[in-house]
Design a protein around this motif. Structure first.
Motif, PDB file in Angstrom:
ATOM      1  N   ASP A  15      51.408  42.863 -20.358  1.00  0.00           N
ATOM      2  CA  ASP A  15      52.507  42.433 -19.343  1.00  0.00           C
ATOM      3  C   ASP A  15      51.610  41.669 -18.320  1.00  0.00           C
ATOM      4  O   ASP A  15      50.790  41.491 -18.132  1.00  0.00           O
ATOM      5  CB  ASP A  15      53.246  43.744 -18.767  1.00  0.00           C
ATOM      6  N   GLU A  17      58.796  36.866 -13.705  1.00  0.00           N
ATOM      7  CA  GLU A  17      59.649  36.510 -14.967  1.00  0.00           C
ATOM      8  C   GLU A  17      60.070  35.206 -15.247  1.00  0.00           C
ATOM      9  O   GLU A  17      60.497  34.482 -14.197  1.00  0.00           O
ATOM     10  CB  GLU A  17      60.717  37.674 -14.722  1.00  0.00           C
ATOM     11  N   THR A  18      59.965  34.862 -16.523  1.00  0.00           N
ATOM     12  CA  THR A  18      60.599  33.412 -16.642  1.00  0.00           C
ATOM     13  C   THR A  18      62.297  33.630 -16.468  1.00  0.00           C
ATOM     14  O   THR A  18      62.623  34.475 -16.735  1.00  0.00           O
ATOM     15  CB  THR A  18      60.281  32.700 -17.955  1.00  0.00           C
ATOM     16  N   THR A  65      64.057  32.837 -19.012  1.00  0.00           N
ATOM     17  CA  THR A  65      64.336  33.531 -20.200  1.00  0.00           C
ATOM     18  C   THR A  65      63.815  34.998 -20.420  1.00  0.00           C
ATOM     19  O   THR A  65      64.017  35.312 -21.464  1.00  0.00           O
ATOM     20  CB  THR A  65      63.668  32.662 -21.362  1.00  0.00           C
ATOM     21  N   TYR A  78      60.717  36.541 -19.977  1.00  0.00           N
ATOM     22  CA  TYR A  78      59.327  36.724 -20.281  1.00  0.00           C
ATOM     23  C   TYR A  78      58.435  37.172 -19.059  1.00  0.00           C
ATOM     24  O   TYR A  78      58.449  36.270 -17.998  1.00  0.00           O
ATOM     25  CB  TYR A  78      58.650  35.754 -21.130  1.00  0.00           C
ATOM     26  N   VAL A  88      52.615  32.918 -19.833  1.00  0.00           N
ATOM     27  CA  VAL A  88      53.645  33.581 -20.209  1.00  0.00           C
ATOM     28  C   VAL A  88      53.405  34.692 -21.458  1.00  0.00           C
ATOM     29  O   VAL A  88      52.711  34.356 -22.518  1.00  0.00           O
ATOM     30  CB  VAL A  88      54.537  32.714 -20.769  1.00  0.00           C
ATOM     31  N   SER A  89      53.832  35.880 -21.261  1.00  0.00           N
ATOM     32  CA  SER A  89      53.364  36.858 -22.372  1.00  0.00           C
ATOM     33  C   SER A  89      54.525  36.959 -23.125  1.00  0.00           C
ATOM     34  O   SER A  89      55.634  37.308 -22.607  1.00  0.00           O
ATOM     35  CB  SER A  89      52.976  38.184 -21.411  1.00  0.00           C
ATOM     36  N   ASP A  90      54.326  37.297 -24.208  1.00  0.00           N
ATOM     37  CA  ASP A  90      55.399  37.860 -25.538  1.00  0.00           C
ATOM     38  C   ASP A  90      55.272  39.516 -25.531  1.00  0.00           C
ATOM     39  O   ASP A  90      54.359  39.770 -26.204  1.00  0.00           O
ATOM     40  CB  ASP A  90      55.169  37.287 -26.695  1.00  0.00           C
ATOM     41  N   ASP A 144      56.712  41.595 -27.236  1.00  0.00           N
ATOM     42  CA  ASP A 144      56.908  41.970 -28.309  1.00  0.00           C
ATOM     43  C   ASP A 144      55.819  41.598 -29.432  1.00  0.00           C
ATOM     44  O   ASP A 144      55.972  42.603 -30.536  1.00  0.00           O
ATOM     45  CB  ASP A 144      58.209  41.627 -29.193  1.00  0.00           C
ATOM     46  N   GLU A 167      60.617  29.784 -24.738  1.00  0.00           N
ATOM     47  CA  GLU A 167      61.191  30.713 -25.627  1.00  0.00           C
ATOM     48  C   GLU A 167      60.319  31.080 -26.704  1.00  0.00           C
ATOM     49  O   GLU A 167      59.814  29.981 -27.303  1.00  0.00           O
ATOM     50  CB  GLU A 167      62.329  30.165 -26.307  1.00  0.00           C
ATOM     51  N   PHE A 168      59.850  32.256 -27.021  1.00  0.00           N
ATOM     52  CA  PHE A 168      59.163  32.602 -28.325  1.00  0.00           C
ATOM     53  C   PHE A 168      60.144  32.557 -29.224  1.00  0.00           C
ATOM     54  O   PHE A 168      61.010  33.321 -29.060  1.00  0.00           O
ATOM     55  CB  PHE A 168      58.061  33.940 -27.965  1.00  0.00           C
ATOM     56  N   SER A 211      55.940  28.580 -30.316  1.00  0.00           N
ATOM     57  CA  SER A 211      57.004  28.812 -29.288  1.00  0.00           C
ATOM     58  C   SER A 211      57.306  27.211 -28.771  1.00  0.00           C
ATOM     59  O   SER A 211      56.628  26.264 -29.368  1.00  0.00           O
ATOM     60  CB  SER A 211      56.422  29.479 -28.164  1.00  0.00           C
TER      61      SER A 211
END
Length: 178
Positions: A72, A92-93, A95, A97, A118-120, A122, A154-155, A162
């Protein structure tokens, strides 16, 4: 710009820089070659020139990096430190993230650098964007343009690239401008 061979990438980048600067400055060739080699060495999926009428051009490089486990923004920010760091922002972006933004201003000499991670949450991957301005002239303008681009990342599904990564076959985007 599409990342072909390092030589082709350097040639395309040099053409864009010469068009923007309106000069055949030999330093541009060195800069283009170094940027292309760095992009290839780090497996970047994106190398772009960000321009604004009130700024010197800046280079934006990005890629998707696998990590051991999903992270995170708080955890990412904890690992970033150093004397040249001016500011670390977590958020937070657009979108949704988690994102960490680090602004680096050299202690000596001109220039500025912005790193955005930017972290994914999931999947174990991050998108890393680095914006570099060799002169720092018009820094806020080019950083704002790059920020608007990065905020829409966007991932896709697990294991896919991405929006920051090079699409299959690549596309040629000459520069981002406002």
């Amino acid at each position: 710009m599409a990342l072909g061979t390092p030589e082709r990438t350097a040639a395309e980048l040099l053409a864009v820089l010469r068009r923007l600067k309106g000069t055949r400055d030999p330093g541009l060739e060195v800069s283009a070659t170094q940027a292309a080699e760095l992009a290839h060495r780090h497996g970047a999926g994106l190398l772009a020139v960000v321009e604004h009428r009130d700024a010197d051009p800046a280079l934006l490089m990005a890629g998707v990096v696998p990590v051991d486990r999903p992270t995170d923004a708080g955890e990412l920010g904890f690992h970033l430190d150093g004397p040249s760091i001016r500011e670390v922002t977590r958020g937070e972006t657009a979108t949704g993230y988690p994102v960490v933004i680090v602004e680096r201003i050299p202690v000596t000499g001109p220039g500025a650098q912005l790193q955005v991670v930017v972290s994914d949450p999931d999947h174990p991957r991050i998108a890393v964007f680095t914006l570099h301005s060799p002169t720092g002239r018009g820094w806020l303008e080019v950083a704002g343009i790059a920020g608007r681009f990065v905020s829409g990342v966007e991932f896709s599904g697990y294991g896919t690239r991405s929006a920051s990564a090079r699409p299959p076959g690549g596309t040629s985007g000459r520069s981002a401008r406002r």
